[in-house]
Scaffold this motif. Structure first.
Motif, PDB file in Angstrom:
ATOM      1  N   GLY A   1     -23.880  40.095   8.351  1.00 50.26           N
ATOM      2  CA  GLY A   1     -23.877  38.727   7.864  1.00 50.26           C
ATOM      3  C   GLY A   1     -24.922  37.876   8.557  1.00 50.26           C
ATOM      4  N   ARG A   2     -24.563  36.651   8.921  1.00 49.13           N
ATOM      5  CA  ARG A   2     -25.495  35.725   9.573  1.00 49.13           C
ATOM      6  C   ARG A   2     -25.854  36.188  10.972  1.00 49.13           C
ATOM      7  NH1 ARG A   2     -22.232  30.123   8.045  1.00 49.13           N
ATOM      8  NH2 ARG A   2     -22.469  30.305   5.755  1.00 49.13           N
ATOM      9  N   ARG A   3     -24.998  37.003  11.544  1.00 54.04           N
ATOM     10  CA  ARG A   3     -25.266  37.474  12.899  1.00 54.04           C
ATOM     11  C   ARG A   3     -26.430  38.463  12.941  1.00 54.04           C
ATOM     12  NH1 ARG A   3     -19.020  38.798  14.801  1.00 54.04           N
ATOM     13  NH2 ARG A   3     -18.199  36.670  14.510  1.00 54.04           N
ATOM     14  N   ALA A   4     -26.818  38.985  11.804  1.00 53.41           N
ATOM     15  CA  ALA A   4     -27.873  40.002  11.781  1.00 53.41           C
ATOM     16  C   ALA A   4     -28.979  39.620  10.801  1.00 53.41           C
ATOM     17  CB  ALA A   4     -27.269  41.356  11.421  1.00 53.41           C
ATOM     18  N   ARG A   5     -29.361  38.339  10.829  1.00 54.08           N
ATOM     19  CA  ARG A   5     -30.437  37.924   9.922  1.00 54.08           C
ATOM     20  C   ARG A   5     -31.742  38.640  10.251  1.00 54.08           C
ATOM     21  NH1 ARG A   5     -29.913  31.521  10.438  1.00 54.08           N
ATOM     22  NH2 ARG A   5     -29.439  32.218  12.582  1.00 54.08           N
ATOM     23  N   THR A   6     -31.959  38.902  11.507  1.00 56.09           N
ATOM     24  CA  THR A   6     -33.223  39.556  11.892  1.00 56.09           C
ATOM     25  C   THR A   6     -33.286  40.997  11.418  1.00 56.09           C
ATOM     26  OG1 THR A   6     -32.244  40.157  14.014  1.00 56.09           O
ATOM     27  CG2 THR A   6     -33.495  38.093  13.908  1.00 56.09           C
ATOM     28  N   ALA A   7     -32.144  41.626  11.102  1.00 55.17           N
ATOM     29  CA  ALA A   7     -32.169  43.015  10.643  1.00 55.17           C
ATOM     30  C   ALA A   7     -32.934  43.133   9.329  1.00 55.17           C
ATOM     31  CB  ALA A   7     -30.744  43.540  10.482  1.00 55.17           C
TER      32      ALA A   7
ATOM     33  N   SER B   1     -34.391  52.994   9.512  1.00 58.78           N
ATOM     34  CA  SER B   1     -34.189  52.218   8.285  1.00 58.78           C
ATOM     35  C   SER B   1     -32.703  52.115   7.953  1.00 58.78           C
ATOM     36  CB  SER B   1     -34.939  52.868   7.123  1.00 58.78           C
ATOM     37  OG  SER B   1     -36.321  52.935   7.382  1.00 58.78           O
ATOM     38  N   ALA B   2     -31.963  53.232   8.127  1.00 55.07           N
ATOM     39  CA  ALA B   2     -30.532  53.224   7.817  1.00 55.07           C
ATOM     40  C   ALA B   2     -29.774  52.293   8.749  1.00 55.07           C
ATOM     41  CB  ALA B   2     -29.974  54.639   7.912  1.00 55.07           C
ATOM     42  N   ALA B   3     -30.118  52.300  10.039  1.00 56.16           N
ATOM     43  CA  ALA B   3     -29.440  51.429  10.989  1.00 56.16           C
ATOM     44  C   ALA B   3     -29.693  49.965  10.671  1.00 56.16           C
ATOM     45  CB  ALA B   3     -29.896  51.760  12.408  1.00 56.16           C
ATOM     46  N   LEU B   4     -30.952  49.616  10.357  1.00 57.08           N
ATOM     47  CA  LEU B   4     -31.264  48.233  10.017  1.00 57.08           C
ATOM     48  C   LEU B   4     -30.569  47.813   8.717  1.00 57.08           C
ATOM     49  CD1 LEU B   4     -35.077  48.137  10.899  1.00 57.08           C
ATOM     50  CD2 LEU B   4     -33.213  47.007  12.131  1.00 57.08           C
ATOM     51  N   LEU B   5     -30.543  48.731   7.742  1.00 53.97           N
ATOM     52  CA  LEU B   5     -29.893  48.415   6.467  1.00 53.97           C
ATOM     53  C   LEU B   5     -28.392  48.183   6.668  1.00 53.97           C
ATOM     54  CD1 LEU B   5     -29.862  48.154   3.392  1.00 53.97           C
ATOM     55  CD2 LEU B   5     -29.700  50.653   3.244  1.00 53.97           C
ATOM     56  N   ALA B   6     -27.725  49.069   7.417  1.00 56.29           N
ATOM     57  CA  ALA B   6     -26.289  48.909   7.668  1.00 56.29           C
ATOM     58  C   ALA B   6     -26.002  47.615   8.415  1.00 56.29           C
ATOM     59  CB  ALA B   6     -25.767  50.107   8.459  1.00 56.29           C
ATOM     60  N   THR B   7     -26.884  47.279   9.378  1.00 58.58           N
ATOM     61  CA  THR B   7     -26.688  46.030  10.116  1.00 58.58           C
ATOM     62  C   THR B   7     -26.847  44.826   9.205  1.00 58.58           C
ATOM     63  OG1 THR B   7     -27.542  47.118  12.108  1.00 58.58           O
ATOM     64  CG2 THR B   7     -27.435  44.712  12.130  1.00 58.58           C
ATOM     65  N   ALA B   8     -27.839  44.868   8.337  1.00 56.35           N
ATOM     66  CA  ALA B   8     -28.061  43.751   7.418  1.00 56.35           C
ATOM     67  C   ALA B   8     -26.894  43.582   6.449  1.00 56.35           C
ATOM     68  CB  ALA B   8     -29.367  43.977   6.649  1.00 56.35           C
TER      69      ALA B   8
ATOM     70  N   HIS C   1     -30.452  47.482  20.518  1.00 50.66           N
ATOM     71  CA  HIS C   1     -31.327  48.175  19.583  1.00 50.66           C
ATOM     72  C   HIS C   1     -32.771  47.698  19.718  1.00 50.66           C
ATOM     73  CE1 HIS C   1     -32.230  50.601  16.089  1.00 50.66           C
ATOM     74  NE2 HIS C   1     -32.893  49.574  15.546  1.00 50.66           N
ATOM     75  N   GLY C   2     -32.947  46.398  19.967  1.00 46.51           N
ATOM     76  CA  GLY C   2     -34.303  45.888  20.148  1.00 46.51           C
ATOM     77  C   GLY C   2     -34.926  46.320  21.444  1.00 46.51           C
ATOM     78  N   LEU C   3     -34.109  46.821  22.355  1.00 42.60           N
ATOM     79  CA  LEU C   3     -34.598  47.293  23.650  1.00 42.60           C
ATOM     80  C   LEU C   3     -34.552  48.808  23.696  1.00 42.60           C
ATOM     81  CD1 LEU C   3     -32.646  44.723  25.827  1.00 42.60           C
ATOM     82  CD2 LEU C   3     -35.037  44.570  25.077  1.00 42.60           C
ATOM     83  N   ASP C   4     -35.049  49.417  22.653  1.00 37.06           N
ATOM     84  CA  ASP C   4     -35.104  50.887  22.546  1.00 37.06           C
ATOM     85  C   ASP C   4     -33.716  51.525  22.481  1.00 37.06           C
ATOM     86  OD1 ASP C   4     -37.862  50.802  22.596  1.00 37.06           O
ATOM     87  OD2 ASP C   4     -37.916  50.923  24.798  1.00 37.06           O
ATOM     88  N   GLY C   5     -32.756  50.797  21.859  1.00 36.89           N
ATOM     89  CA  GLY C   5     -31.447  51.408  21.636  1.00 36.89           C
ATOM     90  C   GLY C   5     -31.505  52.483  20.561  1.00 36.89           C
ATOM     91  N   ARG C   6     -30.531  53.399  20.570  1.00 36.35           N
ATOM     92  CA  ARG C   6     -30.533  54.509  19.620  1.00 36.35           C
ATOM     93  C   ARG C   6     -29.922  54.081  18.291  1.00 36.35           C
ATOM     94  NH1 ARG C   6     -27.841  59.588  22.428  1.00 36.35           N
ATOM     95  NH2 ARG C   6     -28.224  60.358  20.295  1.00 36.35           N
ATOM     96  N   SER C   7     -30.578  54.487  17.198  1.00 32.64           N
ATOM     97  CA  SER C   7     -30.107  54.102  15.859  1.00 32.64           C
ATOM     98  C   SER C   7     -28.765  54.750  15.529  1.00 32.64           C
ATOM     99  CB  SER C   7     -31.149  54.497  14.807  1.00 32.64           C
ATOM    100  OG  SER C   7     -32.366  53.818  15.036  1.00 32.64           O
ATOM    101  N   ASP C   8     -28.569  56.006  15.935  1.00 30.59           N
ATOM    102  CA  ASP C   8     -27.318  56.687  15.585  1.00 30.59           C
ATOM    103  C   ASP C   8     -26.114  56.052  16.272  1.00 30.59           C
ATOM    104  OD1 ASP C   8     -28.190  57.493  18.067  1.00 30.59           O
ATOM    105  OD2 ASP C   8     -27.390  59.532  17.880  1.00 30.59           O
ATOM    106  N   GLU C   9     -26.305  55.538  17.498  1.00 25.81           N
ATOM    107  CA  GLU C   9     -25.195  54.883  18.178  1.00 25.81           C
ATOM    108  C   GLU C   9     -24.820  53.573  17.487  1.00 25.81           C
ATOM    109  OE1 GLU C   9     -26.478  54.441  22.170  1.00 25.81           O
ATOM    110  OE2 GLU C   9     -26.001  56.523  22.731  1.00 25.81           O
ATOM    111  N   LEU C  10     -25.845  52.851  17.014  1.00 22.15           N
ATOM    112  CA  LEU C  10     -25.571  51.621  16.268  1.00 22.15           C
ATOM    113  C   LEU C  10     -24.808  51.933  14.978  1.00 22.15           C
ATOM    114  CD1 LEU C  10     -25.860  48.604  15.736  1.00 22.15           C
ATOM    115  CD2 LEU C  10     -28.172  49.058  14.835  1.00 22.15           C
ATOM    116  N   LEU C  11     -25.237  53.002  14.279  1.00 18.28           N
ATOM    117  CA  LEU C  11     -24.544  53.391  13.045  1.00 18.28           C
ATOM    118  C   LEU C  11     -23.099  53.815  13.326  1.00 18.28           C
ATOM    119  CD1 LEU C  11     -27.321  55.349  11.115  1.00 18.28           C
ATOM    120  CD2 LEU C  11     -26.137  53.288  10.340  1.00 18.28           C
ATOM    121  N   ASP C  12     -22.889  54.532  14.420  1.00 15.88           N
ATOM    122  CA  ASP C  12     -21.526  54.934  14.787  1.00 15.88           C
ATOM    123  C   ASP C  12     -20.647  53.711  15.017  1.00 15.88           C
ATOM    124  OD1 ASP C  12     -22.187  57.578  14.632  1.00 15.88           O
ATOM    125  OD2 ASP C  12     -22.496  57.841  16.791  1.00 15.88           O
TER     126      ASP C  12
END
Length: 683
Positions: free
Chosen positions: A581-587, A570-577, A471-482
């Motif tokens: 857990g601790r694995r997604a503190r940067t989200a 915003s939705a992808a970052l929120l779902a990741t956060a 995701h930080g390398l221009d990954g797609r938000s919808d794929e992360l949400l899926d």
């Protein structure tokens, strides 16, 4: 001894108790549950068929039920008491499949309606000598139902004689036909079955009550006729097919019936009922026989010289003693050579059982006793029994005493029978709570597991973690949400499967769940699909929430890049956060950079509440499905206290009645004394 007059408060209390007994259920296979179900059915039969009708109509005729074991000669005894063949007797067993009730013509109205034995449809053979035109005019319609004025329509076409010949039958004959009782002309003309016209020298043969494929059926209905049968109680039937109408509609073929016969040879005030064998091989016959005996003012238990020590008649005798019913015993088919010996032994057995006071009649073995005989015993053979029955039916004091003793005995037996029923109800309730508790406990542990694994970021693993790195390398938000949606669905599915296994194991160790299975839950095997639907709904709500907050951030330009951020991001970052857990503190940090710290914090709080709501909804839905088999068993939560409360009210009303009876009797005595004084003065 109480007088059986109208007792509204006592009847109301009995009616409430009856409804409580009817509502009680014992579906779980606990020890004693089968006995509780039998006791419940017996109580309902006694209350519906006898106690409540007797209290409401104390002036009704005395009903004597002739009961006994197979081959005891019950039908022959009834025929002999009446003086003609009204019930079929024979060597084939079981002979009596449908009960036959015989009464004086003046007493027919007491039994034509559902006052006693309301679950049995009424049919009978009319007495007539002509071709039957009068029968048509008097009753309901042909085939498919009687007219609205008919009271007891019945009949059939093409009945059979026992000798293989045919005889004419007439449909719709019965007393009480109203002005519209002519019936309809649109009926099925070849319905076979009961209700055929009796001709001289012919024995009425009843067809099987369950009906046949050709269209056997008869409808004795309350408010509706049978489909393809006959209408009664003011309702017309309709349609084609087989059935018996009751309570306003057509019923299934096979409805239980009682055949009504009238004969002026019986004294007014007495009715005889020939019941099926109490030890019949046909379960329905045994159950019906037990219900009929429960409806009796007088039990006439018939046994034979060869079977007087069998278990079945003695079970009935012990039951009669327990309920303190008015009882008569008949020792039938006693060989002359050993009559004194057999009679003495039987009397000794009765004495030992505490039933030595019971009237006992002995009938010798005669040619007429056999199935091949005439079916009628000599009048002298049954004279003593007939005299006893007539005396108790015609003497007001004896009649009242016989009916009161039986009714009072049944009511008194409730003191021991109702607590036992309530105890069984309590055991059912406790078992149902215990089984439900096992499921609740398993799903509580499942919910705790889901909360812990979400907090630990277990969802952000596998494909989801790879998409997050991209995701930080221009990954797609919808794929992360899926990927996050799939991971959350898998987590929930694993937790539900584990909960089901834990609950099923607990149920396997509990005897109460022997006939209940978690796999019987509706759609239990499709949990993954249902959970996926709920998770996708959560995702849509999360996206809408993120879009709302992003819109507000754009308007206020709260973040450094708020004006250019997309809601999907915003939705992808929120779902990741929320799921990482601790694995997604940067989200969370990235979300604050996009929308501003305050907006991001508010969005995470709202998103967390939304996630908790949907997780709870998903697990609760699956838990309720696993509890559905218990809910379908309909074990009322409050059936035990309601049974005890109803018994308490009944006992209070019975005590109040007992206390008022001496005063009523004294008032009646005083009134008679004053009346006598007035007569003396006027004389």
């Amino acid at each position: 001894m109480a007088t059986l007059d109208v007792r509204p408060r006592l009847i109301d209390a009995l009616s409430v108790l009856r409804d409580r007994v009817d509502a009680a259920r014992f579906p779980l296979p606990l020890r004693g549950a089968a006995r509780a179900r039998r006791n419940r059915a017996e109580l309902l039969a006694q209350l519906d068929d006898y106690v409540i009708p007797r209290l409401r109509s104390p002036q009704a005729p005395l009903l004597a039920v002739i009961g006994g074991s197979t081959g005891a000669g019950k039908s022959t005894l009834v025929n002999s008491l009446v003086g003609r063949r009204v019930s079929e007797a024979g060597v084939l067993r079981p002979t009596t499949r449908t009960p036959v009730l015989v009464c004086h013509p003046d007493d027919l109205h007491w039994f034509a309606g559902p006052r006693v034995l309301p679950q049995l449809a009424r049919v009978w053979v009319p007495e007539q000598d002509d071709g039957g035109e009068d029968a048509y005019a008097a009753g309901g319609g042909r085939g498919a139902g009687g007219g609205p004025g008919a009271r007891m329509a019945h009949g059939s076409c093409a009945g059979h004689t026992p000798h293989g010949g045919h005889r004419e039958a007439h449909v719709g004959h019965g007393p009480g036909a109203g002005p519209e009782g002519h019936g309809g002309a649109h009926g099925a003309a070849d319905v076979r079955g009961v209700g055929a016209e009796r001709k001289a020298g012919e024995l009425f043969v009843e067809e099987e009550a369950a009906g046949a494929a050709e269209g056997l059926g008869y409808g004795a209905a309350v408010g509706g006729g049978a489909a393809g049968g006959y209408g009664a109680y003011g309702g017309g039937g309709g349609g084609s097919g087989v059935g018996l109408g009751r309570d306003g509609g057509g019923a299934e073929a096979g409805m239980l019936t009682v055949r009504i016969e009238t004969d002026p040879a019986l004294p007014s005030g007495l009715a005889l009922l020939d019941a099926p064998d109490i030890d019949s091989l046909v379960a329905r016959n045994r159950e019906l026989a037990a219900e009929l005996i429960c409806a009796a003012d007088v039990w006439v238990l018939v046994t034979t010289a060869a079977r007087y020590a069998d278990a079945v008649p003695w079970h009935l005798l012990r039951t009669a003693k327990e309920y303190d019913v008015t009882l008569v015993t008949v020792l039938d088919r006693v060989p002359h050579q050993i009559a004194t010996d057999i009679s003495g032994r039987y009397a000794e057995l009765l004495q030992r059982a505490g039933l030595g006071h019971v009237p006992r009649f002995t009938i010798p073995e005669l040619p007429e006793s056999a199935g091949g005989g005439s079916g009628l015993l000599p009048a002298t053979a049954v004279a003593a029994l007939r005299g006893w029955l007539e005396r108790h039916a015609q003497d007001p004091v004896a009649r009242s005493a016989a009916a009161e003793r039986t009714a009072a005995g049944v009511i008194a037996s409730l003191r021991s029978r109702m607590p036992a029923l309530a105890g069984a109800a309590a055991a059912q309730h406790a078992a149902a709570l215990r089984l439900a508790g096992r499921v609740e406990e398993a799903y509580e542990r499942a919910a705790e597991r889901v909360r812990q694994e979400v907090a630990a970021g277990e969802v952000l693993s596998g494909d989801a973690r790879a998409h997050w790195r991209d995701h930080g390398l221009d990954g797609r938000s919808d794929e992360l949400l899926d990927a996050l949606t799939d991971g959350l669905t898998s987590l929930l599915t694993c937790a539900v499967d584990e909960a089901d296994e834990r609950a099923a194991e607990a149920w396997r160790r509990d005897p109460a769940a022997a006939e209940v299975s978690l796999t019987a839950a509706e759609g239990a095997s499709g949990a993954g699909g249902r959970l996926g639907v709920i998770v996708r709904r959560w995702r849509r709500c999360l996206e809408e929430l993120a879009e709302e907050e992003t819109r507000e951030a754009r308007a206020g330009q709260a973040g450094e890049r708020a004006g250019s951020v997309e809601p999907e991001e915003s939705a992808a970052l929120l779902a990741t956060a929320l799921l990482g857990g601790r694995r997604a503190r940067t989200a969370g940090e990235n979300l604050a950079d996009l929308l501003g710290a305050q907006t991001a914090l508010r969005l995470c709080e709202r998103g967390g509440r939304l996630l908790a709501t949907y997780l709870e909804r998903a697990l609760d839905g699956e838990r309720e499905r696993r509890l559905a088999p218990l809910d379908q068993l309909t074990v009322p939560l409050d059936q035990q206290p309601e049974l005890i409360a109803a018994l308490s009210v009944l006992q209070r009303e019975k005590q109040r009645e007992t206390e008022t009876e001496p005063r009523q009797e004294q008032r009646q005595t005083d009134e008679r004394a004053r009346a006598m004084q007035k007569e003396e003065v006027s004389g």
